[in-house]
Motif scaffolding. Sequence first.
Motif, short mmCIF file in Angstrom:
data_model
loop_
_atom_site.label_atom_id
_atom_site.label_comp_id
_atom_site.label_asym_id
_atom_site.label_seq_id
_atom_site.Cartn_x
_atom_site.Cartn_y
_atom_site.Cartn_z
N PHE A 59 3.77 5.78 -5.61
CA PHE A 59 3.66 5.93 -7.06
C PHE A 59 2.53 6.89 -7.42
CE2 PHE A 59 6.11 1.94 -7.48
CZ PHE A 59 7.00 2.36 -8.45
N THR A 60 1.41 6.86 -6.66
CA THR A 60 0.31 7.78 -6.95
C THR A 60 0.74 9.24 -6.74
OG1 THR A 60 -1.25 6.08 -6.21
CG2 THR A 60 -2.08 8.34 -6.37
N THR A 61 1.45 9.48 -5.63
CA THR A 61 1.95 10.84 -5.36
C THR A 61 2.92 11.30 -6.45
OG1 THR A 61 1.73 10.42 -2.99
CG2 THR A 61 3.09 12.29 -3.66
N MET A 62 3.80 10.36 -6.86
CA MET A 62 4.75 10.70 -7.92
C MET A 62 4.03 11.04 -9.22
SD MET A 62 7.65 7.81 -7.13
CE MET A 62 8.54 8.13 -8.64
N LYS A 63 2.96 10.27 -9.52
CA LYS A 63 2.22 10.54 -10.76
C LYS A 63 1.52 11.91 -10.69
CE LYS A 63 -1.20 8.51 -13.88
NZ LYS A 63 -0.32 8.68 -15.03
N THR A 64 0.92 12.22 -9.52
CA THR A 64 0.26 13.53 -9.36
C THR A 64 1.26 14.67 -9.51
OG1 THR A 64 -1.32 12.51 -7.84
CG2 THR A 64 -1.16 14.92 -7.82
N ASP A 65 2.44 14.52 -8.86
CA ASP A 65 3.48 15.55 -8.99
C ASP A 65 3.93 15.69 -10.43
OD1 ASP A 65 3.27 15.92 -6.29
OD2 ASP A 65 5.02 14.70 -5.78
N LEU A 66 4.04 14.54 -11.12
CA LEU A 66 4.48 14.58 -12.51
C LEU A 66 3.48 15.32 -13.39
CD1 LEU A 66 6.55 13.66 -14.60
CD2 LEU A 66 5.27 11.53 -14.86
N GLU A 67 2.17 15.08 -13.17
CA GLU A 67 1.15 15.79 -13.95
C GLU A 67 1.20 17.29 -13.68
OE1 GLU A 67 -0.77 14.64 -16.26
OE2 GLU A 67 -0.10 12.57 -16.07
N THR A 68 1.40 17.65 -12.39
CA THR A 68 1.51 19.07 -12.03
C THR A 68 2.70 19.72 -12.72
OG1 THR A 68 0.51 18.59 -9.89
CG2 THR A 68 1.66 20.70 -10.12
N GLU A 69 3.83 19.00 -12.70
CA GLU A 69 5.03 19.53 -13.37
C GLU A 69 4.82 19.67 -14.87
OE1 GLU A 69 8.26 17.00 -12.35
OE2 GLU A 69 8.31 17.60 -10.24
N LYS A 70 4.08 18.69 -15.46
CA LYS A 70 3.81 18.78 -16.90
C LYS A 70 3.02 20.05 -17.22
CE LYS A 70 3.87 13.89 -18.24
NZ LYS A 70 3.06 12.75 -18.72
N ARG A 71 1.96 20.30 -16.41
CA ARG A 71 1.16 21.52 -16.67
C ARG A 71 1.99 22.79 -16.48
NH1 ARG A 71 -2.71 18.30 -13.89
NH2 ARG A 71 -2.21 19.33 -11.91
N SER A 72 2.81 22.81 -15.44
CA SER A 72 3.66 23.99 -15.19
C SER A 72 4.64 24.21 -16.32
CB SER A 72 4.40 23.82 -13.87
OG SER A 72 3.50 23.70 -12.78
N MET A 73 5.26 23.11 -16.77
CA MET A 73 6.24 23.23 -17.85
C MET A 73 5.56 23.66 -19.15
SD MET A 73 9.11 22.83 -16.52
CE MET A 73 10.02 22.90 -18.05
N GLU A 127 0.82 -1.21 0.00
CA GLU A 127 0.00 0.00 0.00
C GLU A 127 0.86 1.26 0.00
OE1 GLU A 127 -3.59 2.00 2.68
OE2 GLU A 127 -2.73 0.06 3.21
N ALA A 128 1.95 1.26 0.78
CA ALA A 128 2.86 2.41 0.81
C ALA A 128 3.51 2.63 -0.54
CB ALA A 128 3.92 2.21 1.89
#
Length: 426
Positions: A363-377, A357-358
């Motif tokens: 991985f879910t947090t990493m994916k959310t951060d990645l999507e945020t970074e994509k939008r920012s970039m 579960e951890a």
Amino acid sequence: MPTKTTIKCPNCNTDIDVNDILYHQLEDELKQKNISEQKKLRDEVEAKRKEYKQAFDTLKVQEEAIKEQQEKFDEELKKATQIQLKIEKQKLQESIKKELEEEQSESIALLKKELDEKSNQVKELNKSKAEIEKLKREKEEITSKVQAEAEIALTQRLQVEKQAIQKASDEQNELKLKQKEEQLKQLQEQLQIAQRKAEQGSMQLQGEVQELAIEEYLADKYPFDVIEEIKKGARGADCIQIVHTREVQNCGKIYYESKRTKDFQKTWIEKFKADMREKSVDVGVLVTEVLPSALERMGLVDGVWVCTFEEFKGLSSVLRDGVIKINHAKKSEENKTDKMSLLYGYLTSTEFSMQIEAIVEGFTTMKTDLETEKRSMARIWKQRDKQIEKVLDNTIGMYGSIKGIAGNAIGNVKALELPYSDEEDV
């Protein structure tokens, strides 16, 4: 190519460039001429300004005088009839207006003529400045060209001199080289004789040197292992390597024997295998100076590894790793049942599910951060693209303005020109 005329100073013998002096004189004269013309132009403009002011003041005085006269006429005309007063007044106003218009038209025409003359003088002055800048550029181009040609000539002259020196040196040293070659030949013959004598020395001493080198290398390379030396006179090879790791003791044994003779003997293999069985070792290595005729490099001969001293270093690492892995495999087979039950218990435990579960949460947090970074970039890239587009538009506009003013005096920028512009210029 333009020639450079120089003269020598009679006092200090310094070379003086006549063209450079004439250029500076011409430049100073043009500057002085421009300064004097500008001063004269300013004085004339100031004088005209004063004249126009005086004329304006005169016109103002005349208007006041006319106004006074008109008031006097009004007083006199009041005594006359109304019709005569209007007629006289109209005539007087028309005559005054006509006179003023004529005077003003003449003044305006004169001012316009003088302004045109001053504008032409300013154009001539700017043209002179442009000529001076052009002369400066031509001088810099000529200077750089002369320097480049001088450097090329110097390089060619140095190459010719170097070849001449090399040729003279080769001719002078030819006899010395032959003498050195003869001495070198004699030294090589003496060295071969000394080598043959050294090879005829004690084979036992050579073997002991290699044995010590093997033992020292193993002890330094593998500090956890135990290197047991076989005493001189005892039956067996030279040393035994007992392999240890940080976690496991006595993983296995590697048997080493050193040979330094001119010929390889097949009887060594059988004797070595008998010693291996007697010592209960896992792997045997025969380090020899001469390999069997069937081998070009290290290899396995009847269950015994045969190699040179240079190959022994790499082979020892590979064999030791193999011994450790075999021992680990044996231990795994012994505890296979116990390990399977432990593994099943771990997979069905709460600890395992929490760890999974951890991992998923990570991985879910990493994916959310990645999507945020994509939008920012994406936003940053769009902003940078607009900035670059703005800079390019301003650059193109500036280039077009300069090109329109200077014409062909400005070099073409290929990225800002049409593909056929170069052909049209030609």
